[in-house]
Design an enzyme around this catalytic site. Structure first.
Site, short mmCIF file in Angstrom:
data_model
loop_
_atom_site.label_atom_id
_atom_site.label_comp_id
_atom_site.label_asym_id
_atom_site.label_seq_id
_atom_site.Cartn_x
_atom_site.Cartn_y
_atom_site.Cartn_z
NE ARG A 109 -3.68 -5.30 -3.33
CZ ARG A 109 -3.52 -3.99 -3.38
NH1 ARG A 109 -3.30 -3.24 -2.38
NH2 ARG A 109 -3.26 -3.40 -4.46
CG ASN B 34 -0.59 -6.13 -2.06
OD1 ASN B 34 -1.34 -7.24 -2.15
ND2 ASN B 34 -0.40 -5.70 -3.00
#
Length: 100
Positions: A28, A47
């Site tokens: 990320r 996520n």
């Protein structure tokens, strides 16, 4: 590049789901860094409970294409097995590019 009737580049929303070993490896963070490097993108990388990462990017078509290409290159942390995306119209509500 797609252009609207007024001559400006077309602005779109791209939602991508990234499969593979993409959680717990900095994926990320690197996705946010790529979005900032490309520039002009708002959205997030987050996520999902099933192990995937969802990436939502809003901006010019070319910028969204660049981020999608980066997600698929393999030049990412972890191991990307596949990326599925859908395209739509901008919804707004994002300031910058966040990690969720």
């Amino acid at each position: 590049m797609n252009e609207s009737a007024n001559g400006n580049a077309q602005r779109v929303r791209m939602t991508a789901w990234v499969r593979g070993t993409v959680q717990g490896v900095g994926f990320r963070w690197f996705t946010r860094a790529a979005a900032l490097r490309i520039g002009g993108l708002n959205g997030f990388a987050g996520n999902l409970a099933d192990g995937r990462v969802q990436v939502v990017a809003e901006g010019e078509q070319e910028s969204c294409d660049s981020l999608l290409d980066w997600l698929r290159t393999g030049d990412t942390p972890g191991s990307v097995v596949g990326v599925t995306e859908i395209w739509g119209t901008i919804r707004g509500g994002y300031e910058g590019f966040e990690i969720r």
